[in-house]
Design a protein around this motif. Structure first.
Motif, PDB file in Angstrom:
ATOM      1  N   ALA A   1      63.492  24.046  -4.137  1.00 18.19           N
ATOM      2  CA  ALA A   1      64.570  23.915  -5.125  1.00 18.19           C
ATOM      3  C   ALA A   1      65.072  25.285  -5.562  1.00 18.19           C
ATOM      4  O   ALA A   1      66.281  25.496  -5.734  1.00 18.19           O
ATOM      5  CB  ALA A   1      64.093  23.103  -6.331  1.00 18.19           C
ATOM      6  N   ARG A   2      64.164  26.212  -5.722  1.00 16.76           N
ATOM      7  CA  ARG A   2      64.537  27.583  -6.101  1.00 16.76           C
ATOM      8  C   ARG A   2      65.395  28.224  -5.010  1.00 16.76           C
ATOM      9  O   ARG A   2      66.417  28.844  -5.275  1.00 16.76           O
ATOM     10  CB  ARG A   2      63.256  28.390  -6.348  1.00 16.76           C
ATOM     11  CG  ARG A   2      63.431  29.692  -7.014  1.00 16.76           C
ATOM     12  CD  ARG A   2      62.104  30.273  -7.498  1.00 16.76           C
ATOM     13  NE  ARG A   2      60.975  30.091  -6.606  1.00 16.76           N
ATOM     14  CZ  ARG A   2      60.660  30.911  -5.602  1.00 16.76           C
ATOM     15  NH1 ARG A   2      61.400  31.973  -5.369  1.00 16.76           N
ATOM     16  NH2 ARG A   2      59.602  30.688  -4.857  1.00 16.76           N
ATOM     17  N   GLY A   3      64.985  28.052  -3.756  1.00 12.73           N
ATOM     18  CA  GLY A   3      65.751  28.590  -2.638  1.00 12.73           C
ATOM     19  C   GLY A   3      67.107  27.927  -2.494  1.00 12.73           C
ATOM     20  O   GLY A   3      68.124  28.591  -2.238  1.00 12.73           O
ATOM     21  N   LEU A   4      67.156  26.612  -2.662  1.00 14.63           N
ATOM     22  CA  LEU A   4      68.426  25.885  -2.562  1.00 14.63           C
ATOM     23  C   LEU A   4      69.384  26.283  -3.681  1.00 14.63           C
ATOM     24  O   LEU A   4      70.596  26.356  -3.462  1.00 14.63           O
ATOM     25  CB  LEU A   4      68.178  24.378  -2.580  1.00 14.63           C
ATOM     26  CG  LEU A   4      67.523  23.817  -1.319  1.00 14.63           C
ATOM     27  CD1 LEU A   4      67.108  22.371  -1.544  1.00 14.63           C
ATOM     28  CD2 LEU A   4      68.448  23.946  -0.129  1.00 14.63           C
TER      29      LEU A   4
ATOM     30  N   GLU B   1      52.895  27.422  -6.980  1.00 17.24           N
ATOM     31  CA  GLU B   1      54.160  26.700  -7.018  1.00 17.24           C
ATOM     32  C   GLU B   1      54.142  25.644  -5.920  1.00 17.24           C
ATOM     33  O   GLU B   1      53.665  25.906  -4.815  1.00 17.24           O
ATOM     34  CB  GLU B   1      55.298  27.697  -6.777  1.00 17.24           C
ATOM     35  CG  GLU B   1      56.676  27.117  -6.783  1.00 17.24           C
ATOM     36  CD  GLU B   1      57.741  28.183  -6.588  1.00 17.24           C
ATOM     37  OE1 GLU B   1      58.790  28.071  -7.227  1.00 17.24           O
ATOM     38  OE2 GLU B   1      57.525  29.122  -5.787  1.00 17.24           O
ATOM     39  N   SER B   2      54.630  24.469  -6.213  1.00 10.58           N
ATOM     40  CA  SER B   2      54.678  23.410  -5.198  1.00 10.58           C
ATOM     41  C   SER B   2      55.791  23.716  -4.196  1.00 10.58           C
ATOM     42  O   SER B   2      56.732  24.462  -4.480  1.00 10.58           O
ATOM     43  CB  SER B   2      54.936  22.051  -5.846  1.00 10.58           C
ATOM     44  OG  SER B   2      56.272  21.971  -6.327  1.00 10.58           O
ATOM     45  N   SER B   3      55.698  23.109  -3.021  1.00 10.35           N
ATOM     46  CA  SER B   3      56.753  23.259  -2.016  1.00 10.35           C
ATOM     47  C   SER B   3      58.068  22.715  -2.540  1.00 10.35           C
ATOM     48  O   SER B   3      59.130  23.281  -2.278  1.00 10.35           O
ATOM     49  CB  SER B   3      56.362  22.530  -0.723  1.00 10.35           C
ATOM     50  OG  SER B   3      55.298  23.203  -0.089  1.00 10.35           O
TER      51      SER B   3
ATOM     52  N   LEU C   1      60.663  26.031   4.354  1.00 13.03           N
ATOM     53  CA  LEU C   1      61.032  24.984   3.385  1.00 13.03           C
ATOM     54  C   LEU C   1      62.542  24.779   3.334  1.00 13.03           C
ATOM     55  O   LEU C   1      63.020  23.647   3.204  1.00 13.03           O
ATOM     56  CB  LEU C   1      60.489  25.330   1.996  1.00 13.03           C
ATOM     57  CG  LEU C   1      58.973  25.344   1.860  1.00 13.03           C
ATOM     58  CD1 LEU C   1      58.573  25.823   0.466  1.00 13.03           C
ATOM     59  CD2 LEU C   1      58.379  23.988   2.165  1.00 13.03           C
ATOM     60  N   LEU C   2      63.292  25.870   3.454  1.00 11.71           N
ATOM     61  CA  LEU C   2      64.750  25.746   3.468  1.00 11.71           C
ATOM     62  C   LEU C   2      65.229  25.081   4.755  1.00 11.71           C
ATOM     63  O   LEU C   2      66.118  24.228   4.720  1.00 11.71           O
ATOM     64  CB  LEU C   2      65.398  27.114   3.281  1.00 11.71           C
ATOM     65  CG  LEU C   2      65.185  27.739   1.909  1.00 11.71           C
ATOM     66  CD1 LEU C   2      65.728  29.166   1.885  1.00 11.71           C
ATOM     67  CD2 LEU C   2      65.810  26.887   0.825  1.00 11.71           C
TER      68      LEU C   2
END
Length: 95
Positions: free
Chosen positions: A24-27, A17-19, A52-53
């Motif tokens: 986006a998943r976390g957001l 999975e890309s960063s 990343l978040l």
């Protein structure tokens, strides 16, 4: 390989999975939590997704900062003005 994911947010290992996608998943999860009536929530994740978040709120947070995360580590994300999307993030864990 991990450093590359900070330099190129669209790069991914085969089957990975890309960063950009991971962030986006976390957001999306954070947005879901903010839409709930509760005043507080706890999110537990691994260091890569945490970084990343954090980067979404502090764009200068990158690979070097990731290497300085402790295990465990704790950050508080506060939404100041939901209507404007303004938020602050700060580290509260002390080594």
């Amino acid at each position: 390989v991990l450093k590359r994911t900070y330099d190129d947010v669209d790069w991914m290992e085969e089957g990975g999975e890309s960063s950009r996608n991971a962030a986006a998943r976390g957001l999306a999860l954070l947005e879901e939590l903010w839409s709930r009536p509760e005043q507080h929530a706890a999110v537990v994740t691994h260091g890569n997704l945490l970084s990343l978040l954090i980067r979404e709120y502090e764009p200068s947070f990158g690979y070097e900062e990731w290497t300085k995360l402790s295990n465990p580590d704790v950050y508080v994300l506060e939404r100041q003005r939901p209507d404007a999307g303004l938020s602050t993030i700060r580290r509260i864990w002390t080594d």
